[in-house]
Write an enzyme that holds these catalytic residues in place. Structure first.
Site, PDB file in Angstrom:
ATOM      1  N   CYS A   1       0.846  -1.193   0.000  1.00  0.00           N
ATOM      2  CA  CYS A   1       0.000   0.000   0.000  1.00  0.00           C
ATOM      3  C   CYS A   1       0.878   1.239   0.000  1.00  0.00           C
ATOM      4  O   CYS A   1       2.103   1.160   0.077  1.00  0.00           O
ATOM      5  CB  CYS A   1      -0.921   0.006   1.216  1.00  0.00           C
ATOM      6  SG  CYS A   1      -0.026   0.048   2.780  1.00  0.00           S
TER       7      CYS A   1
ATOM      8  N   ASP B   1     -10.120   3.166 -25.423  1.00  0.00           N
ATOM      9  CA  ASP B   1      -9.740   1.872 -25.979  1.00  0.00           C
ATOM     10  C   ASP B   1      -8.411   1.889 -26.699  1.00  0.00           C
ATOM     11  O   ASP B   1      -7.936   0.848 -27.148  1.00  0.00           O
ATOM     12  CB  ASP B   1     -10.825   1.386 -26.959  1.00  0.00           C
ATOM     13  CG  ASP B   1     -10.759   2.120 -28.285  1.00  0.00           C
ATOM     14  OD1 ASP B   1     -10.497   3.345 -28.262  1.00  0.00           O
ATOM     15  OD2 ASP B   1     -10.956   1.483 -29.330  1.00  0.00           O
TER      16      ASP B   1
ATOM     17  N   CYS C   1       3.336   1.765   2.840  1.00  0.00           N
ATOM     18  CA  CYS C   1       4.613   1.040   2.725  1.00  0.00           C
ATOM     19  C   CYS C   1       5.633   1.897   1.987  1.00  0.00           C
ATOM     20  O   CYS C   1       6.780   2.044   2.421  1.00  0.00           O
ATOM     21  CB  CYS C   1       4.415  -0.279   1.981  1.00  0.00           C
ATOM     22  SG  CYS C   1       3.343  -1.467   2.801  1.00  0.00           S
TER      23      CYS C   1
ATOM     24  N   ASP D   1     -13.956   8.503 -24.581  1.00  0.00           N
ATOM     25  CA  ASP D   1     -13.238   8.638 -25.842  1.00  0.00           C
ATOM     26  C   ASP D   1     -14.214   8.354 -26.978  1.00  0.00           C
ATOM     27  O   ASP D   1     -15.185   7.605 -26.808  1.00  0.00           O
ATOM     28  CB  ASP D   1     -12.071   7.646 -25.876  1.00  0.00           C
ATOM     29  CG  ASP D   1     -11.394   7.611 -27.233  1.00  0.00           C
ATOM     30  OD1 ASP D   1     -10.986   8.672 -27.706  1.00  0.00           O
ATOM     31  OD2 ASP D   1     -11.319   6.511 -27.810  1.00  0.00           O
TER      32      ASP D   1
ATOM     33  N   ASP E   1      -5.183   6.843 -25.318  1.00  0.00           N
ATOM     34  CA  ASP E   1      -5.966   7.066 -24.097  1.00  0.00           C
ATOM     35  C   ASP E   1      -5.198   6.667 -22.833  1.00  0.00           C
ATOM     36  O   ASP E   1      -5.653   6.964 -21.729  1.00  0.00           O
ATOM     37  CB  ASP E   1      -7.278   6.269 -24.143  1.00  0.00           C
ATOM     38  CG  ASP E   1      -8.140   6.649 -25.337  1.00  0.00           C
ATOM     39  OD1 ASP E   1      -8.252   7.852 -25.615  1.00  0.00           O
ATOM     40  OD2 ASP E   1      -8.688   5.744 -25.990  1.00  0.00           O
TER      41      ASP E   1
END
Length: 744
Positions: A22, A639, A25, A437, A643
């Site tokens: 996390c 996609d 850490c 998009d 992007d």
């Protein structure tokens, strides 16, 4: 001189670190390294699992830096000496899987022994050896200290750092059950095995289930580093450069700004540059997201990593190495992924307060019983205090979040929605705005024939047959769209094949079909053939071009005959999906690199009110940041490779399963159906999951709030506390399983 000497001794190294789970850490490592003498800066990237350290080699050595990281509880090695993050992750998964197998194998007999203590199973005859406390001790000990060792280590680190987390709760609860059972086992020497209160199965099963959760979490962990590898893999490995009048093939790293680079048909363009000679169509879909190749002629700019079509070009390199557009996209993705902070776990927040309170209550209970209620009765005081610890064992609290996340993400997977980790499932419920998009997300992502207009002087089907036959000899994507579209309309090929076929890059084609000269292409191409386009047809053509459609003109024997419109069409489900998002109270926006006219036309068809057009790949990430600065939680849906920066920058990145691998790797959620309706489903599942988690946490805490006072009053035997704890865990699991009934 001191300044020069200091610069000479300053070095930079990159460490590969494993064991971080996390943001805290990463923060702990940064703090620990920054406080060391000789280290000028330390930056830890949680996503890439690396630490970049600048240090004065006259003061400190790399070995000391590694020792410090390992002293903090993590494994570190110099990056060039280490395994890749993917290999290290697979090693962690194998290690967890092996430990889980051993733990489950040893826990099974203990589970059977626990069943033998229940009132409704009293008539079931179990083997005597199964109930033997020494046999149970042999099974439980390796689970407690070998399999559960990491929990003790984590608890020690947390306590040393003056904090409390789930590791502290696990170590406390399992130790209470184990050591009380050990006390009972030792006390049974010479006294038989009757009336023993053993809870070996309590600690063993708790560790086993939590280990299962850790394995599932490791399997679901984001694979963002692969997105970087995939982007790097797009770069051309070699380039053909002209030096001293000769063409030389050199590594792409050897290309310098100003070099003249030769790009042959089908090759990947090595660097950003300007076309000096030649022409060709270039597929820029991987970076711009646009499905129709762009015609490049002298003076036009080209982008590195895009794919050349059928022509030969000579380009002058303007940007190389780290300055290319692809390199900038890679840098944006790395920075955005590294800056993401996982959500602080609700259970950890609760445990930071809950753990000290429980320990304090157990200690107070012990002292009150020992000195006031039953003075001098150490055994009684110990049993009551142990009952408090057992009833407060964090099984229900520990299961509250992961079981809901597993149930929610499992149901989502059945619906074709893949969450890469529990933190993304949690984060999705806070989304305020959704950026969509255009190409391949709202639209189909490929050109198709949308309409055609045939002049009355020609027989329609005959003319279209000639056009299909002529275009069948072309490899251009627009030609393929026209041929496919006419075929779907039932237009047959002409009897004779196309003869004298000629393609002129950037203009069009011409061919002889059934003795007729067919010319198909741009207005400029028809003008070169002295074909006059009627004013009425020009008006219709301009209307189509204003809404972003590409219009191809056709002439027969020098006479204008027809126009054919090609465009990327909106998916049939897009409008309903956008409406569903609005019903959830979300702000929906279209973002694209395409021109404003096309973008607004597509947005209108999809029911989207706000449009961000002509936005470059790096600009998409900036638009996401701008919305975030307004206080919004943003989801980006795309996609394509273009992007990827925005997907990584957004609070939640969603990639269409029909898109590129890079987009799916950079995103937090993959929508496997390629359907926008999955977005609203993903957010709805996230919202229901978060409600379920809060309900689980409430009941887990309510159980403790009721059970602890009863145990402290001496009204709850440890075995009853263990049974109550197990019951609370079952109730949490059953509550979480309600998410499996989620419907679209």
């Amino acid at each position: 001189m001191k300044g020069i000497e200091s610069m000479a001794t300053t070095q930079k190294t990159t460490l590969q670190i494993s064991g971080m789970t996390c943001a805290s850490c990463a923060a702990r490592i940064e703090r620990g390294l920054s406080r060391m003498d000789g280290i000028t800066s330390a930056s830890v990237n949680l996503t890439m699992e690396t630490a970049s350290v600048e240090y004065n080699q006259a003061v400190i050595e790399v070995a000391a830096v590694i020792t410090k990281v390992e002293g903090l509880g993590f494994h570190a090695e110099v990056k060039w000496e280490s395994k890749s993050p993917a290999e290290m992750r697979q090693a962690d998964i194998r290690r967890l899987r092996n430990r889980l197998f051993i733990s489950a194998l040893l826990s099974l007999p203990l589970l059977l022994a626990m069943a033998g203590h229940l009132p409704f199973t009293a008539s079931i005859a179990l083997p005597t050896w199964l109930m033997n406390p020494w046999f149970q001790l042999v099974l439980a000990t390796p689970i407690q200290f070998y399999i559960g060792g990491p929990f003790y280590i984590g608890a020690y680190k947390a306590v040393r750092g003056r904090s409390a987390n789930m590791d502290v709760l696990v170590a406390m609860g399992t130790s209470a059950a184990y050591f009380y059972s050990l006390y009972e086992t030792v006390a049974s020497i010479g006294g038989g095995m009757h009336r023993l209160e053993l809870y070996y199965e309590t600690s063993a099963l708790l560790i086993t289930f939590l280990l299962l959760g850790k394995l599932l979490e490791a399997l679901a962990k984001g694979r963002s580093s692969r997105a970087i590898s995939a982007l790097i893999g797009l770069q051309a490995k070699t380039a053909t450069v002209v030096r001293a009048g000769e063409e030389l093939v050199v590594p792409v790293e050897s290309v310098v700004q100003g070099d003249l680079v030769v790009v042959k048909p089908g090759e990947r363009i090595a660097v950003d540059g300007v076309v000096m000679d030649g022409s060709s169509s270039v597929d820029e879909a991987m970076l711009t997201g646009e499905s129709i190749p762009v015609q490049k002629v002298e003076g036009d700019s080209v982008i590195g990593a895009t794919v050349n079509g059928t022509g030969i070009m000579r380009i002058r390199a303007t940007k190389v190495g780290k300055d290319t557009l692809l390199a900038q996209i890679i840098r944006i993705v790395v920075e955005a992924q590294g800056s993401k902070a996982p959500i602080q776990r609700i259970a950890d927040v609760i445990s930071s307060v809950f753990v000290p309170i429980v320990i304090g209550l157990a200690l107070i209970t012990f002292l009150i019983w020992l000195f006031f209620i039953e003075p001098g009765e150490l055994g009684t005081a110990l049993r009551v205090a142990i009952a408090v610890l057992v009833i407060a064992c964090p099984c229900a609290l520990g299961l509250a979040t992961p079981t809901s996340i597993m149930a929610g993400s499992g149901r989502a997977a059945e619906l074709g929605i893949l969450f890469k980790g529990g933190e993304h499932l949690e984060r999705a419920h806070r989304i305020d705005a959704v950026l969509l998009d255009k190409t391949g997300t709202v639209t189909e992502g490929k050109p198709s024939l949308t309409s055609y207009m045939v002049e009355s002087a020609f027989e329609e089907r005959q003319l279209l047959s000639w056009i299909r036959t002529a275009e069948s000899s072309s490899e251009h994507p627009l030609a393929s769209a026209i041929v496919s579209g006419l075929a779907e309309q039932g237009i047959a090929l002409a009897v004779g094949s196309a003869e004298q076929f000629r393609a002129v890059p950037g203009y069009g084609i011409e061919a002889l079909v059934d003795g007729r000269m067919i010319v198909i292409g741009t207005r400029r191409y028809l003008a070169l053939h002295q074909v006059e386009v009627p004013a009425s047809a020009l008006a219709q053509i301009e209307q189509l071009e204003e809404i972003g459609q590409t219009v191809v003109l056709a002439a027969v024997d020098g006479i204008y005959a027809a126009s054919l419109a090609v465009a990327d069409t909106v998916k049939p489900t897009s409008r309903a999906a956008v409406a569903a998002l609005k019903q959830l109270g979300l702000k929906v926006m279209l973002i694209t690199g395409d021109n404003a006219a096309t973008a607004h036309a597509i947005a209108k068809q999809a029911g989207i009110d706000q449009v961000l057009a002509e936005v470059l790949p790096e600009g998409k990430a900036e638009q996401v940041k701008a919305l975030q600065q307004q206080g919004m939680k943003v989801a980006m849906v795309g996609d394509g490779i273009n992007d990827a920066p925005a997907l990584a920058t957004a609070d939640v990145g969603m990639a269409m399963g029909t898109g590129t691998d890079v987009a799916m790797e950079a995103a937090d959620i993959t929508l496997m159906r390629g359907d926008l309706s999955s977005i609203s489903e993903a957010i709805a599942i996230s919202r229901k999951t978060m409600v379920n988690i809060k309900q689980n946490l409430f009941w887990a805490l309510a159980y403790n709030a009721i059970g602890i006072p009863i145990a402290a009053a001496g009204l709850l035997a440890p075995w009853v506390a263990g049974a109550a704890m197990a019951l609370s865990s079952v109730s949490v699991v059953l509550s979480s399983l309600r998410l499996q009934r989620f419907k679209r």
